[in-house]
Motif scaffolding. Structure first.
Motif, mmCIF file in Angstrom:
data_model
loop_
_atom_site.group_PDB
_atom_site.id
_atom_site.type_symbol
_atom_site.label_atom_id
_atom_site.label_comp_id
_atom_site.label_asym_id
_atom_site.label_seq_id
_atom_site.Cartn_x
_atom_site.Cartn_y
_atom_site.Cartn_z
ATOM 1 N N ARG A 45 0.888 -1.164 -0.014
ATOM 2 C CA ARG A 45 0.070 -0.010 -0.110
ATOM 3 C C ARG A 45 0.859 1.227 -0.079
ATOM 4 N NH1 ARG A 45 -2.796 -4.021 1.515
ATOM 5 N NH2 ARG A 45 -5.090 -4.079 1.700
ATOM 6 N N PRO A 46 0.695 2.144 -1.034
ATOM 7 C CA PRO A 46 1.454 3.511 -1.095
ATOM 8 C C PRO A 46 1.486 4.311 0.160
ATOM 9 C CG PRO A 46 0.273 2.953 -3.210
ATOM 10 C CD PRO A 46 -0.162 2.136 -1.987
ATOM 11 N N ALA A 47 0.421 4.090 0.781
ATOM 12 C CA ALA A 47 -0.030 5.216 2.097
ATOM 13 C C ALA A 47 1.168 4.442 3.015
ATOM 14 C CB ALA A 47 -1.366 5.295 2.616
ATOM 15 N N TRP A 48 1.207 3.290 3.354
ATOM 16 C CA TRP A 48 2.197 2.872 4.375
ATOM 17 C C TRP A 48 3.509 3.134 3.970
ATOM 18 C CZ3 TRP A 48 6.122 -0.893 4.810
ATOM 19 C CH2 TRP A 48 6.400 -1.329 5.819
ATOM 20 N N LEU A 49 3.974 3.299 2.765
ATOM 21 C CA LEU A 49 5.440 3.602 2.114
ATOM 22 C C LEU A 49 5.660 4.833 2.604
ATOM 23 C CD1 LEU A 49 5.612 1.604 -1.135
ATOM 24 C CD2 LEU A 49 6.379 0.827 0.978
ATOM 25 N N ILE A 50 4.433 5.739 2.555
ATOM 26 C CA ILE A 50 4.802 7.234 2.867
ATOM 27 C C ILE A 50 4.949 7.239 4.242
ATOM 28 C CG2 ILE A 50 3.638 9.585 2.806
ATOM 29 C CD1 ILE A 50 2.166 8.739 0.294
ATOM 30 N N GLY A 51 4.124 6.421 5.101
ATOM 31 C CA GLY A 51 4.216 6.564 6.410
ATOM 32 C C GLY A 51 5.494 6.049 7.030
ATOM 33 N N ILE A 52 6.128 5.178 6.358
ATOM 34 C CA ILE A 52 7.420 4.654 6.535
ATOM 35 C C ILE A 52 8.565 5.657 6.303
ATOM 36 C CG2 ILE A 52 9.411 2.917 6.248
ATOM 37 C CD1 ILE A 52 7.038 1.799 7.910
ATOM 38 N N ALA A 53 8.396 6.405 5.391
ATOM 39 C CA ALA A 53 9.322 7.532 4.994
ATOM 40 C C ALA A 53 9.092 8.571 6.093
ATOM 41 C CB ALA A 53 8.924 8.266 3.857
ATOM 42 N N GLY A 54 7.899 8.847 6.575
ATOM 43 C CA GLY A 54 7.697 9.697 7.728
ATOM 44 C C GLY A 54 8.475 9.207 9.146
ATOM 45 N N VAL A 55 8.291 7.926 9.286
ATOM 46 C CA VAL A 55 9.021 7.407 10.588
ATOM 47 C C VAL A 55 10.316 7.195 10.459
ATOM 48 C CG1 VAL A 55 9.068 5.357 11.682
ATOM 49 C CG2 VAL A 55 6.958 5.988 11.151
ATOM 50 N N THR A 56 10.963 7.103 9.041
ATOM 51 C CA THR A 56 12.407 7.223 8.980
ATOM 52 C C THR A 56 13.216 8.533 9.237
ATOM 53 O OG1 THR A 56 12.147 5.377 7.281
ATOM 54 C CG2 THR A 56 14.071 6.692 7.240
ATOM 55 N N GLY A 57 12.467 9.719 8.601
ATOM 56 C CA GLY A 57 12.693 10.915 8.877
ATOM 57 C C GLY A 57 12.735 11.231 10.448
ATOM 58 N N ALA A 58 11.560 10.867 10.873
ATOM 59 C CA ALA A 58 11.537 11.045 12.476
ATOM 60 C C ALA A 58 12.687 10.277 13.387
ATOM 61 C CB ALA A 58 10.044 10.492 13.014
ATOM 62 N N ALA A 59 13.232 9.153 12.682
ATOM 63 C CA ALA A 59 14.271 8.311 13.382
ATOM 64 C C ALA A 59 15.544 9.495 13.198
ATOM 65 C CB ALA A 59 14.506 7.082 12.985
ATOM 66 N N VAL A 60 15.762 9.809 12.176
ATOM 67 C CA VAL A 60 16.779 10.605 11.941
ATOM 68 C C VAL A 60 16.863 11.847 12.859
ATOM 69 C CG1 VAL A 60 18.281 12.147 10.231
ATOM 70 C CG2 VAL A 60 17.121 10.122 9.716
ATOM 71 N N PHE A 61 15.893 12.660 12.896
ATOM 72 C CA PHE A 61 15.568 13.801 13.833
ATOM 73 C C PHE A 61 15.711 13.363 15.185
ATOM 74 C CE2 PHE A 61 12.917 15.580 10.048
ATOM 75 C CZ PHE A 61 14.122 16.494 9.868
ATOM 76 N N GLN A 62 15.508 12.196 15.755
ATOM 77 C CA GLN A 62 15.510 11.646 16.856
ATOM 78 C C GLN A 62 16.864 11.475 17.263
ATOM 79 O OE1 GLN A 62 13.816 7.665 17.440
ATOM 80 N NE2 GLN A 62 13.338 8.152 19.696
ATOM 81 N N ALA A 63 17.690 10.787 16.297
ATOM 82 C CA ALA A 63 19.035 10.609 16.511
ATOM 83 C C ALA A 63 19.945 11.760 17.038
ATOM 84 C CB ALA A 63 19.776 9.644 15.411
ATOM 85 N N LEU A 64 19.593 12.735 16.038
ATOM 86 C CA LEU A 64 19.966 14.099 16.183
ATOM 87 C C LEU A 64 19.879 14.814 17.425
ATOM 88 C CD1 LEU A 64 19.745 15.498 12.728
ATOM 89 C CD2 LEU A 64 21.993 14.803 13.462
ATOM 90 N N ALA A 65 18.428 14.587 17.983
ATOM 91 C CA ALA A 65 18.149 15.146 19.194
ATOM 92 C C ALA A 65 18.908 14.539 20.386
ATOM 93 C CB ALA A 65 16.802 15.083 19.325
ATOM 94 N N LEU A 66 18.884 13.128 20.224
ATOM 95 C CA LEU A 66 19.507 12.307 21.287
ATOM 96 C C LEU A 66 21.112 12.659 21.675
ATOM 97 C CD1 LEU A 66 17.575 8.997 21.082
ATOM 98 C CD2 LEU A 66 17.371 10.802 22.784
ATOM 99 N N VAL A 67 21.475 12.994 20.354
ATOM 100 C CA VAL A 67 23.145 13.356 20.563
ATOM 101 C C VAL A 67 23.270 14.432 21.216
ATOM 102 C CG1 VAL A 67 24.975 13.986 19.130
ATOM 103 C CG2 VAL A 67 23.624 12.013 18.609
ATOM 104 N N ASN A 68 22.509 15.703 21.042
ATOM 105 C CA ASN A 68 22.415 16.968 21.554
ATOM 106 C C ASN A 68 21.820 17.074 22.957
ATOM 107 O OD1 ASN A 68 23.657 18.746 19.577
ATOM 108 N ND2 ASN A 68 22.413 17.418 18.237
ATOM 109 N N GLY A 69 20.997 16.042 23.632
ATOM 110 C CA GLY A 69 20.496 16.476 24.626
ATOM 111 C C GLY A 69 19.814 15.043 25.693
ATOM 112 N N PRO A 70 19.598 15.248 26.735
ATOM 113 C CA PRO A 70 18.935 13.959 27.604
ATOM 114 C C PRO A 70 17.958 13.264 27.011
ATOM 115 C CG PRO A 70 18.694 16.120 28.840
ATOM 116 C CD PRO A 70 19.385 16.659 27.595
#
Length: 285
Positions: A45-70
């Motif tokens: 389902r294309p909608a799920w693939l878009i969702g995974i793209a959003g989750v992947t982007g969130a993981a990248v931002f989360q990693a950057l946040a965790l490097v910089n703060g508690p």
């Protein structure tokens, strides 16, 4: 560093909101099945693939946040995912957000600001000893397994959605803890250190497990059951893991009063938002 951590965490919450909205849309189109069978159906389902793209982007931002703060600061910011998801859904559906929805969003944001301002999470450690990891892994993985067992034994959609959402919350918190440790290795020792530490492969596996629990929670029952358990549970468990694993600190004493008020505001706002969403078509149909 703290400002960067909050900035990336907010971006992560917004990206995760996009991912959750589209994942729920995809999961709602699958009538039956669970586990790996559900995942096999969703990947078409294309909608799920878009969702995974959003989750992947969130993981990248989360990693950057965790490097910089508690972790005790970063993960609670992801509570903003639900208000973001609602704000994304309204224009897509060409609907108007009722006054109750705006008040709920304001309550969540104000409660989060009060909670984090009063708690003032702090800490700079990125690593934990193995003797700390072993009991944490045993308890968190055990809780995720128990959620699956309880959900399979129950015929109540509300209970199944709630326990699977709680299991996904524990998985998300554990993934964040492992990611913080792995990205710490990356920052300190470069790519070779990142690729040779067990936490890197640990957060990949727990992330997949948490995603699978989330997909089944979204399919099992209404958002009003799964989302509060997921959103609030993730923040609470993450705060606890930050304290246990990375020796992070939050203010206590009389500060506990505004912290409790902020937490209650968040709970009230989240529950109110999950009741507003169905009146907007549950943003998936």
């Amino acid at each position: 560093m703290i400002v960067l951590a909050v900035f990336f965490a907010v971006l992560g919450a917004a990206s995760n909101a996009v991912g959750t909205a589209f994942q729920r849309k995809a999961a709602s189109t699958v009538d039956r099945g669970g586990g790996l069978a559900l995942l096999r159906a969703l990947v078409r389902r294309p909608a799920w693939l878009i969702g995974i793209a959003g989750v992947t982007g969130a993981a990248v931002f989360q990693a950057l946040a965790l490097v910089n703060g508690p972790m005790a600061l970063v993960q609670p910011v992801f509570i903003l995912e639900l208000p973001f998801a609602l704000l994304i859904a309204v224009p897509l559906l060409h609907r108007r957000l009722p006054a109750a929805g705006w008040w709920a969003i304001a309550t969540v944001v104000a409660g989060l600001a009060l909670l984090l301002g009063a708690a003032a999470p702090s800490g700079t450690r990125r690593q934990a000893a193995m003797e700390q990891w072993i009991p944490v892994l045993a308890v968190t993985l055990g809780a995720m397994g128990a959620a699956v067992v309880v959900a399979r034994a129950s015929s109540s959609p509300l209970l199944r959605a709630a326990v699977l959402g709680a299991g996904a919350a524990v998985g998300n918190a554990l993934t964040a803890a492992l990611m913080k440790s792995a990205t710490g290795r990356l920052a300190d020792g470069g790519l070779p250190a990142f690729l040779t530490t067990w936490q890197t492969y640990g957060f990949a596996l727990t992330g997949v497990a948490a995603l699978l629990l989330l997909e089944n929670a979204l399919q099992a029952g209404p958002l009003v059951a799964s989302q509060p358990a997921l959103t609030i549970g993730d923040a609470a468990v993450s705060l606890l893991l930050g304290v246990v694993l990375f020796d992070e600190h939050v203010r206590t004493g009389w500060w506990l009063l505004p912290e409790a008020v902020g937490a209650l505001m968040i709970v009230r706002g989240v529950f109110r938002l999950t009741r507003v969403v169905p009146h907007l078509g549950d943003f998936v149909h």
